[in-house]
Design an enzyme around this catalytic site. Structure first.
Site, PDB file in Angstrom:
ATOM      1  N   LYS A 179       0.894  -1.172   0.000  1.00 53.93           N
ATOM      2  CA  LYS A 179       0.000   0.000   0.000  1.00 53.93           C
ATOM      3  C   LYS A 179       0.930   1.219   0.000  1.00 53.93           C
ATOM      4  CE  LYS A 179      -1.783   3.043   1.709  1.00 53.93           C
ATOM      5  NZ  LYS A 179      -1.550   4.429   1.208  1.00 53.93           N
ATOM      6  N   GLU A 253       9.645   2.396  10.616  1.00 54.58           N
ATOM      7  CA  GLU A 253      10.665   3.408  10.299  1.00 54.58           C
ATOM      8  C   GLU A 253       9.947   4.747  10.296  1.00 54.58           C
ATOM      9  OE1 GLU A 253      13.618   2.555  10.189  1.00 54.58           O
ATOM     10  OE2 GLU A 253      13.937   0.701   9.081  1.00 54.58           O
ATOM     11  N   CYS A 287      13.717  11.467   6.238  1.00 51.63           N
ATOM     12  CA  CYS A 287      13.562  11.159   7.663  1.00 51.63           C
ATOM     13  C   CYS A 287      14.870  11.344   8.413  1.00 51.63           C
ATOM     14  CB  CYS A 287      13.070   9.738   7.829  1.00 51.63           C
ATOM     15  SG  CYS A 287      14.073   8.578   6.902  1.00 51.63           S
ATOM     16  N   GLU A 387       9.891  17.829  13.712  1.00 54.02           N
ATOM     17  CA  GLU A 387      10.331  17.653  12.341  1.00 54.02           C
ATOM     18  C   GLU A 387       9.660  18.704  11.463  1.00 54.02           C
ATOM     19  OE1 GLU A 387       8.980  13.882  10.795  1.00 54.02           O
ATOM     20  OE2 GLU A 387      10.956  13.379  10.060  1.00 54.02           O
TER      21      GLU A 387
HETATM   22  P1  NAD Z   1       2.229   9.139   6.709  1.00 54.01           P
HETATM   23  O1  NAD Z   1       2.468   8.483   7.995  1.00 54.01           O
HETATM   24  O2  NAD Z   1       1.188  10.164   6.618  1.00 54.01           O
HETATM   25  O3  NAD Z   1       1.860   8.077   5.576  1.00 54.01           O
HETATM   26  C1  NAD Z   1       2.664   6.952   5.331  1.00 54.01           C
HETATM   27  C2  NAD Z   1       1.800   5.843   4.745  1.00 54.01           C
HETATM   28  O4  NAD Z   1       0.845   5.419   5.711  1.00 54.01           O
HETATM   29  C3  NAD Z   1       1.012   6.233   3.523  1.00 54.01           C
HETATM   30  O5  NAD Z   1       0.975   5.148   2.634  1.00 54.01           O
HETATM   31  C4  NAD Z   1      -0.388   6.501   4.089  1.00 54.01           C
HETATM   32  O6  NAD Z   1      -1.419   6.335   3.141  1.00 54.01           O
HETATM   33  C5  NAD Z   1      -0.470   5.450   5.151  1.00 54.01           C
HETATM   34  N1  NAD Z   1      -1.395   5.746   6.237  1.00 54.01           N
HETATM   35  C6  NAD Z   1      -1.888   6.936   6.647  1.00 54.01           C
HETATM   36  N2  NAD Z   1      -2.694   6.773   7.717  1.00 54.01           N
HETATM   37  C7  NAD Z   1      -2.703   5.453   8.004  1.00 54.01           C
HETATM   38  C8  NAD Z   1      -3.315   4.659   9.017  1.00 54.01           C
HETATM   39  N3  NAD Z   1      -4.084   5.195   9.958  1.00 54.01           N
HETATM   40  N4  NAD Z   1      -3.077   3.332   9.021  1.00 54.01           N
HETATM   41  C9  NAD Z   1      -2.281   2.760   8.102  1.00 54.01           C
HETATM   42  N5  NAD Z   1      -1.677   3.456   7.102  1.00 54.01           N
HETATM   43  C10 NAD Z   1      -1.877   4.791   7.062  1.00 54.01           C
HETATM   44  O7  NAD Z   1       3.680   9.682   6.304  1.00 54.01           O
HETATM   45  P2  NAD Z   1       4.105  10.493   5.029  1.00 54.01           P
HETATM   46  O8  NAD Z   1       3.576  11.874   5.191  1.00 54.01           O
HETATM   47  O9  NAD Z   1       3.774   9.756   3.791  1.00 54.01           O
HETATM   48  O10 NAD Z   1       5.707  10.461   5.169  1.00 54.01           O
HETATM   49  C11 NAD Z   1       6.430  11.380   5.891  1.00 54.01           C
HETATM   50  C12 NAD Z   1       6.878  10.819   7.217  1.00 54.01           C
HETATM   51  O11 NAD Z   1       7.577   9.589   7.052  1.00 54.01           O
HETATM   52  C13 NAD Z   1       7.852  11.710   7.942  1.00 54.01           C
HETATM   53  O12 NAD Z   1       7.502  11.828   9.293  1.00 54.01           O
HETATM   54  C14 NAD Z   1       9.185  11.004   7.796  1.00 54.01           C
HETATM   55  O13 NAD Z   1      10.116  11.310   8.765  1.00 54.01           O
HETATM   56  C15 NAD Z   1       8.791   9.583   7.782  1.00 54.01           C
HETATM   57  N6  NAD Z   1       9.794   8.753   7.090  1.00 54.01           N
HETATM   58  C16 NAD Z   1      10.581   7.899   7.820  1.00 54.01           C
HETATM   59  C17 NAD Z   1      11.554   7.116   7.191  1.00 54.01           C
HETATM   60  C18 NAD Z   1      12.435   6.172   7.966  1.00 54.01           C
HETATM   61  O14 NAD Z   1      13.004   5.269   7.375  1.00 54.01           O
HETATM   62  N7  NAD Z   1      12.570   6.305   9.258  1.00 54.01           N
HETATM   63  C19 NAD Z   1      11.722   7.192   5.814  1.00 54.01           C
HETATM   64  C20 NAD Z   1      10.909   8.065   5.118  1.00 54.01           C
HETATM   65  C21 NAD Z   1       9.934   8.826   5.768  1.00 54.01           C
END
Ligand code: NAD
Length: 481
Positions: A179, A253, A287, A387
């Site tokens: 997903k 992550e 991230c 962040e």
């Molecule tokens: P997000 O958490 O909003 O979304 C990530 C994914 O989760 C998307 O596919 C989204 O559709 C899905 N999602 C949203 N709500 C959900 C729920 N309730 N249950 C299950 N899935 C759900 O994050 P984003 O805005 O896409 O990404 C940015 C964030 O990701 C930042 O905070 C960044 O630091 C973090 N990030 C971390 C790493 C790492 O390896 N540590 C790498 C990249 C990004």
């Protein structure tokens, strides 16, 4: 309302062709122009149920040896398929999240391919069944696939994160349901086509188009055997709770607010140039961005001046133009979030050295932020802890090594740490004390296959190389054969 994104003719994509135009949708906005460009379908619980049922059945067949399929051969062909479509992937990434074409080609797609090569090599060199201890061949340890893997990914390094998870789950012997972020659907559709061209049958891999609703239904599904999630800490907590309810193992992550410690004996020019790049590249949307620069007081004034001139060399322009510039932020919400972080830092008394609120020079539309540097940021200010996920660097002075370590660890997050010093002893002493999952010293890149991940609010579990593969396996001991 814009038309639905065209659906490739690929059996691995959900919803099926007949339902693609029906049901709820999510609108995609071009980050460079703010125009609504397409809609994607949002898979509901029926799609999730059907994908999990197929993945479960296929997983059992694999375990029984009832299907002839070598996951590593599929992985090898997948690499070739992605390599053949590198330009198409780079364009998809540029259009969906704003990374300029050259960066998208070299880094976004290039890093994904490098990870897949490393995973393939690690899998070939590390058999899943090992006699242990050496010489006692009647005792075995088997690393067995956990089963159905739910892979939920974000938009900021879209292909890279998909490759890390799919590559590892495939090499581990799992079946997979991906997903991807709703914002990164274009590159994910291309990826599904590559999986099909590489020989992945239905049941082995499925792509669910959708948003958080789809992700939540997938994470809570009792048929899922392991969850691997990359994204925000708030969604990570919700996924951990859903996983806990089913006792499903889960890898998270999450976010970061990583410190970059500049000791007085560092090479200031190199440290500042690299430090800015580690914070600003990908428009600050990484991230592991080095977003908190902690600076020895002896060199603080020099670093403030140098960081200001370096930040002012950064240009923000169209993702579809060639060149080494930065692109827009991914979406309106992210642009507003960065603006709010900048305004809050100003209102809390941080000293603005360059940048500030508003759009980057030369833009009156598009989500282009201004490269921004704040000095005198203290732990009492939000910018020290939260962040921004944009090109916003904070500078904080420190007095001595203990102070530097205490400031670095004064964070809810624990993803990465960066150390700049001329002393190997200082570097190792400090590296050992940082509460993070990864440390990079004097700009040294992480070696391919090194474990990627964090601790505290940055999550748990590790990706990349053999570490990533083992996250999708469980261990069984067999004695007396
Ligand atoms: P997000 O958490 O909003 O979304 C990530 C994914 O989760 C998307 O596919 C989204 O559709 C899905 N999602 C949203 N709500 C959900 C729920 N309730 N249950 C299950 N899935 C759900 O994050 P984003 O805005 O896409 O990404 C940015 C964030 O990701 C930042 O905070 C960044 O630091 C973090 N990030 C971390 C790493 C790492 O390896 N540590 C790498 C990249 C990004």
């Amino acid at each position: 309302m814009p038309a639905r994104l065209p659906r490739p003719n690929c059996a691995l994509i959900h919803p099926a062709a007949a339902d693609w135009a029906a049901g709820p949708g999510f609108t995609l906005v071009d980050p460079a122009t703010e125009a609504e460009v397409a809609e994607i379908p949002v898979c509901g619980t029926a799609d999730v149920d059907s994908a999990v049922a197929k993945a479960k059945a296929f997983s059992r067949q694999l375990a029984l040896g009832a299907v002839q399929l070598d996951p590593l051969e599929i992985l090898e062909r997948l690499i070739a398929e992605i390599e053949a479509r590198q330009a198409a992937f780079a364009e998809a990434v540029a259009r969906e999240m704003g990374a300029p074409l050259d960066f998208a080609t070299d880094k976004q797609v290039g890093t994904a391919l490098a990870h897949l090569h490393t995973i393939l090599k690690a899998a070939r060199e590390n058999p899943s069944e090992q006699a242990t201890p050496p010489g006692q061949e009647s005792h075995f340890v088997r690393h067995e696939p956990l089963g159905v893997a739910a892979l939920i990914t974000p938009w900021n390094w879209p292909l890279n994160q998909v490759a890390l998870k799919v590559g590892a789950a495939l090499a581990a012997g799992c079946t997979m349901i991906l997903k991807p972020s709703e914002y990164a659907t274009r590159s994910a559709l291309l990826f599904a086509e590559c999986m099909e061209a590489a020989g992945a049958p239905e049941g082995l891999f499925a792509l669910l188009s959708g948003d958080g609703r789809t992700g939540a239904a997938l994470a809570a599904h009792p048929g899922v055997d392991v969850i691997s999630f990359t994204g925000s800490t708030s969604v990570g907590r919700a996924i951990a709770a859903a996983a806990g309810a089913n006792l499903t193992p889960c890898l998270l992550e999450l976010g970061g607010k990583s410190a970059n410690i500049l000791f007085a004996d560092c090479d200031v020019d190199t440290a500042v140039t690299q430090g800015l790049a580690h914070c600003f590249r990908n428009a600050g949307q990484s991230c592991n961005a080095a977003s908190r620069m902690l600076v020895a007081r002896e060199i603080y004034a020099e670093v403030c001046a140098r960081a200001t001139t370096e930040a002012e060399t950064y240009r923000f322009d169209s993702p579809l133009k060639p060149g080494g510039h930065q692109g827009p932020l991914v979406n309106h919400a992210q642009f507003d979030h960065v603006q709010a972080a900048i305004r809050k830092a100003q209102s809390q008394g941080a000293r603005l050295l360059t940048g500030g609120p508003g759009r980057a020079d030369g833009h009156n539309k598009g989500f282009y932020p201004r490269p921004t540097v704040f000095a005198d940021v203290t732990p009492e200010m939000a910018l020290f802890h939260e962040e921004a996920f944009g090109p916003v660097l904070s500078l904080t002075p420190f007095d001595g090594e203990e102070d530097a370590i205490a400031l670095a660890n004064e964070s809810a997050y624990g993803l990465a740490g960066y150390i700049q010093t001329g002393s190997r002893e200082t570097a190792m002493r400090v590296a050992r004390q940082l509460e993070v999952g990864m440390v990079q010293i004097n700009g040294q890149s992480r070696v391919e296959g090194a474990p990627f991940g964090g601790r505290k609010a940055s999550g748990y579990g590790r990706e990349a190389g053999l570490w990533g593969i083992r996250a999708f396996q469980t261990v069984k001991s067999i004695s007396g054969v």
